[in-house]
Scaffold this active site. Structure first.
Site, PDB file in Angstrom:
ATOM      1  N   HIS A 135     -26.638 -28.744  12.305  1.00  0.00           N
ATOM      2  CA  HIS A 135     -26.012 -28.679  10.983  1.00  0.00           C
ATOM      3  C   HIS A 135     -24.524 -29.026  11.044  1.00  0.00           C
ATOM      4  O   HIS A 135     -23.914 -29.318  10.011  1.00  0.00           O
ATOM      5  CB  HIS A 135     -26.245 -27.323  10.313  1.00  0.00           C
ATOM      6  N   ASP A 181     -32.241 -26.700  15.471  1.00  0.00           N
ATOM      7  CA  ASP A 181     -30.844 -26.872  15.064  1.00  0.00           C
ATOM      8  C   ASP A 181     -29.943 -27.224  16.250  1.00  0.00           C
ATOM      9  O   ASP A 181     -28.903 -26.621  16.462  1.00  0.00           O
ATOM     10  CB  ASP A 181     -30.324 -25.612  14.367  1.00  0.00           C
ATOM     11  N   SER A 261     -20.530 -21.833  14.699  1.00  0.00           N
ATOM     12  CA  SER A 261     -21.765 -22.615  14.736  1.00  0.00           C
ATOM     13  C   SER A 261     -21.765 -23.590  15.902  1.00  0.00           C
ATOM     14  O   SER A 261     -20.761 -24.249  16.177  1.00  0.00           O
ATOM     15  CB  SER A 261     -21.925 -23.391  13.428  1.00  0.00           C
TER      16      SER A 261
END
Length: 523
Positions: A135, A181, A261
């Site tokens: 992402h 991811d 992240s």
């Protein structure tokens, strides 16, 4: 100058900067430069210490986080929650090698975007592979213009701003997947030895561990560490794919935030087992975080663009874990690598011109000035070629690979580099590539005749095989009624032709009498 022709600079202090272009005499007048974006930090990074001092006076963590929400425009040093732990505090003592892998990603807009980590491969050759979250790649910038900042950390347990000048510019996306991811990048330039980086090892076993750590840059702040002492559980993360993620039910020390992240999850031996997708953990809430499993990313994808296996174990040794490696110096003095074969299609018409090139990279500390190349076709007597030039550490070059005339059929090609600088290569593991070339008879083709309507830019088509692999695709037609013809070579088999109209109003007949026709070699 990188192969993709793009770059970004690191942070430059002051009101004026000079862009200097060096042009070799052999290329006089051929250079082109375009400045795409200029980012101006009018307050600068040095003022962030004042913000941090004010936040330390907050009466509660809740108020502290609310204050952060009101000043997101200056996210960076000092903006993470007060419960975060600097990586050089005692909690990070056992993680000093893995922390050297972790880097902060900055986008071309100057945003402190995500976190990631350098990751080792089974060759132990210090290829600068960088693992982060998928992402993060979905963010509307391109990795070619990202900056990767290393060693952005306080030198001790106190909150002191870290150095911002240890950056590497640009990367190429190698593989990514929504299911777990993950995104794997290759940095576009070598990491200077004085950065003293570490390439983290990994473990692809699908086994939950009880002790783990996450090293990250929450809200673009200096490097932090979070610790967990409870057995990991499984979750579907944000993809909905069952058991694709490891779940931390609640951190025992520290937390994660936006900007964390893509940060690596390490097992108790300091090996990467996943990267951060997200969760509800914060300084005011002991809650879960989900990390995409490395075991899920390893081989679940359909091809090399959707899995890690092809890049972290390029020789298919079957190894399930490897240790980290100190890559502050090139591992070999004399090491030239054969990276890929360019412009060699999987199949081609036997009468089509072929102009393949090989991509080489100097991975040793010694400049390469000469090289020999061996090309073997179908196991016959090899053809020999020589190359001369000047290739410094981690620079690349493209070398023409002339092929002799070949009959239709499948041909096995083996290309090997040897004798750099008239000496043995110290690392023979990256000198050879074996591939196939399928030459289709020149009469084995399909012709596509297309007449567009007045809005040809809406029209496109593709030809796919029965495995949904795109063999050919065409778009970019002019906005006028015009005739086109395309000849495509195809091996004998079944294929699917699909024509598209972007506005779903077709090519006939409201805006012109558009049509198409397909004819194979046998009419």
């Amino acid at each position: 100058n990188k192969p993709h022709g793009r770059m970004a600079t690191g942070i430059i202090f002051g009101e004026t900067t000079i862009l200097e272009y060096y042009e070799p005499a052999a290329y006089a007048g051929q250079g082109q430069i375009q400045v795409a974006t200029v980012v101006h930090h009018y307050r600068g990074f040095a003022n962030a210490q004042f913000n941090l001092d004010n936040k330390r006076q907050s009466p509660s963590l809740q108020e502290e986080e609310e204050e952060q929400q009101q000043s997101k425009s200056e996210e960076g040093f000092g903006d993470s929650g007060l419960c975060n732990i600097n990586v050089n505090c005692p909690e990070g003592d056992d993680w000093q090698n893995p922390k050297r892998s972790v880097g902060l990603i900055l986008s071309q807009q100057g945003t402190r975007l995500c976190t990631g980590a350098l990751i080792n491969n089974a060759r132990n050759d210090c290829t600068p592979l960088f693992l982060t979250a998928n992402h993060c790649v979905d963010y509307p910038t391109e990795p070619e213009t990202w900056l990767f900042m290393f060693n952005y950390e306080s030198p001790d347990c106190n909150n002191n701003d870290g150095p911002t000048n240890q950056t590497v510019s640009g990367a190429t996306l190698l593989a990514n997947s929504f299911a777990s991811d993950f995104a794997l990048l290759e940095l576009s330039e070598p990491i200077p030895p004085d950065y003293n980086v570490w390439f983290s090892g990994w473990d692809n076993a699908n086994t939950p561990v009880a002790i783990c750590a996450c090293i990250h840059h929450p809200k673009g702040d200096i490097k932090k560490i979070s610790l967990n002492d409870d057995l990991l559980t499984e979750s579907s993360g944000g993809s909905g794919v069952p058991n694709s993620h490891w779940r931390i039910d609640g951190w025992d020390a520290g937390t994660t935030e936006g900007g964390s992240s893509g940060s690596p999850l390490y097992n108790q031996t300091g090996l990467i087992i996943g990267q951060l997708y997200g969760g509800n953990a914060s300084c005011t809430k002991i809650d879960y975080d989900d990390f995409g499993k490395l075991s899920m990313s390893w081989a679940k994808g359909a091809d090399s663009k959707a899995r890690l296996k092809d890049w972290l174990d390029p020789d298919n040794t079957g190894v399930t874990s490897i240790d980290g490696k100190d890559c502050s110096q090139p591992p070999f003095a004399l090491d030239v690598a054969l990276m890929s074969i360019e412009d060699l299609p999987e199949f081609a018409c036997s009468d089509s011109p072929l102009n393949p090139k090989i991509k080489i990279r100097n991975k040793g500390s010694t400049p390469i000035t000469s090289l020999e190349i061996k090309l073997s076709i179908n196991g016959q007597t090899p053809l020999l070629f020589t190359w001369s030039g000047s290739l410094n550490y981690y620079q690349i070059d493209y070398i023409d690979l002339p092929l002799p005339a070949l009959e239709p059929g499948v041909h096995n090609l083996e290309i090997t580099l040897f004798n750099p600088n008239n000496n043995p290569d110290e690392n023979g593991a990256n000198n050879t590539i074996i591939t196939k070339l399928n030459l289709v008879p020149s009469n084995s083709y399909v012709t596509v005749y297309l007449t567009t309507d007045a809005y040809g830019s809406e029209t496109s088509f593709d030809i796919k095989d029965t495995n949904n692999k795109t063999m050919y695709a065409q778009a970019g037609f002019a906005d006028k009624q015009q005739n086109y013809m395309f000849n495509y070579c195809l091996p004998v088999g079944c294929y699917i032709f699909t024509i598209y109209d972007a506005l779903s109003d077709g090519i006939c007949c409201e805006f012109g009498n558009g049509n198409y026709k397909l004819i194979d070699a046998e009419q």
